[in-house]
Motif scaffolding. Structure first.
Motif, short mmCIF file in Angstrom:
data_model
loop_
_atom_site.label_atom_id
_atom_site.label_comp_id
_atom_site.label_asym_id
_atom_site.label_seq_id
_atom_site.Cartn_x
_atom_site.Cartn_y
_atom_site.Cartn_z
N UNK A 85 2.49 2.55 12.23
CA UNK A 85 1.62 1.58 12.86
C UNK A 85 0.20 1.82 13.12
N UNK A 86 -0.35 2.87 12.77
CA UNK A 86 -1.69 3.44 12.89
C UNK A 86 -2.62 2.33 11.87
N UNK A 117 1.49 -7.25 9.91
CA UNK A 117 0.85 -6.08 9.52
C UNK A 117 1.40 -5.99 8.06
N UNK A 118 0.88 -5.00 7.25
CA UNK A 118 1.19 -4.65 5.78
C UNK A 118 0.75 -3.39 5.49
N UNK A 168 -4.63 -9.78 7.77
CA UNK A 168 -3.47 -8.77 7.95
C UNK A 168 -4.05 -7.63 8.33
N UNK A 169 -3.52 -6.91 9.55
CA UNK A 169 -3.74 -5.50 9.69
C UNK A 169 -2.94 -4.58 8.82
N UNK A 194 1.82 -9.43 -2.70
CA UNK A 194 2.62 -9.49 -1.48
C UNK A 194 1.90 -9.61 -0.24
N UNK A 195 0.76 -9.40 -0.21
CA UNK A 195 -0.34 -9.81 0.88
C UNK A 195 -0.45 -11.35 1.09
#
Length: 226
Positions: free
Chosen positions: A131-132, A102-103, A124-125, A111-112
């Protein structure tokens, strides 16, 4: 302008729950024209990711192959060490890759891209603190950064870098952009200033390359490190 994940991500995201059946996951992927979907809990927090590859392991490791004495090809076993286990899965929780990579939506697009490369993933989620799930960012989303028009890039270099970020005289600097390649020409007072201008231009979203044709009046490189 620093482009963030929030600027390029897809906000309307299909997701499934851990107990979503195999066929419903496949339908979600097909109907949405996507190759993977986040798995979320009751609070919409990401707990994993299930992809086409996870579903296809049912075919690659299907039960009929596991007759007495049969072993899947070595290539398949090395590529998916948990393949046989996942092939037996019937729900998202049993098929997914977990934990999901995730990011934050506030992270930079750069950065992604680096995270995708280092973890060898295509998407990426995007999650808020806690964490939502708020979106998905894919390689395709990041590639769109390079579709910015030449004039838009040139305007940002002139306005954001030459006129605002650099506290020096840049009135003699010229900016030309063709197919994302920026050519900086003209002159500046110090050699070190030209180097800063080039490096900052390289960080502009959509810039493919920078051609440095800048001249300088004073070579101050010999003073560096003193």
């Amino acid at each position: 302008m620093r482009m963030t994940v929030k600027d390029v991500m897809t906000g309307q995201v299909a997701s499934v729950r851990g107990d979503t059946p195999f066929k419903d996951i496949a339908e979600t992927l097909i109907s949405g024209g996507i190759s993977a979907v986040p798995v979320v809990d009751a609070g919409n927090r990401v707990i994993g990711m299930v992809s086409e590859a996870d579903l296809l392991r049912k075919e690659e490791f299907r039960e009929q192959f596991y007759r007495e004495g049969y072993q899947p090809p070595l290539r398949a076993r090395l590529r998916h060490p948990k393949g046989r286990q996942k092939a037996a899965g019937d729900t998202a929780a049993e098929l997914m890759s977990s934990p999901a990579i995730t990011i934050s939506p506030e992270a930079s697009a750069v950065s992604a891209a680096r995270l995708m490369d280092s973890r060898d993933v295509k998407r990426l989620a995007v999650v808020e603190p806690g964490g939502k799930l708020v979106g998905i960012v894919s390689r395709r989303d990041l590639v769109k950064l390079f579709l910015r028009g030449d004039e838009e890039i040139a305007t940002e270099v002139r306005d954001e870098i030459l006129d605002r970020a650099l506290w020096v005289d840049t009135s003699s600097v010229t900016v030309e952009v063709h197919q994302g390649v920026v050519t900086l020409g003209g002159s500046m007072d110090r050699r070190s200033e030209t180097g800063i201008a080039v490096r900052m231009t390289q960080r502009v979203n959509g810039v493919v390359d920078v051609i440095d044709k800048l001249a300088w009046k004073q070579d101050d490189s010999k003073w560096e490190g003193r």
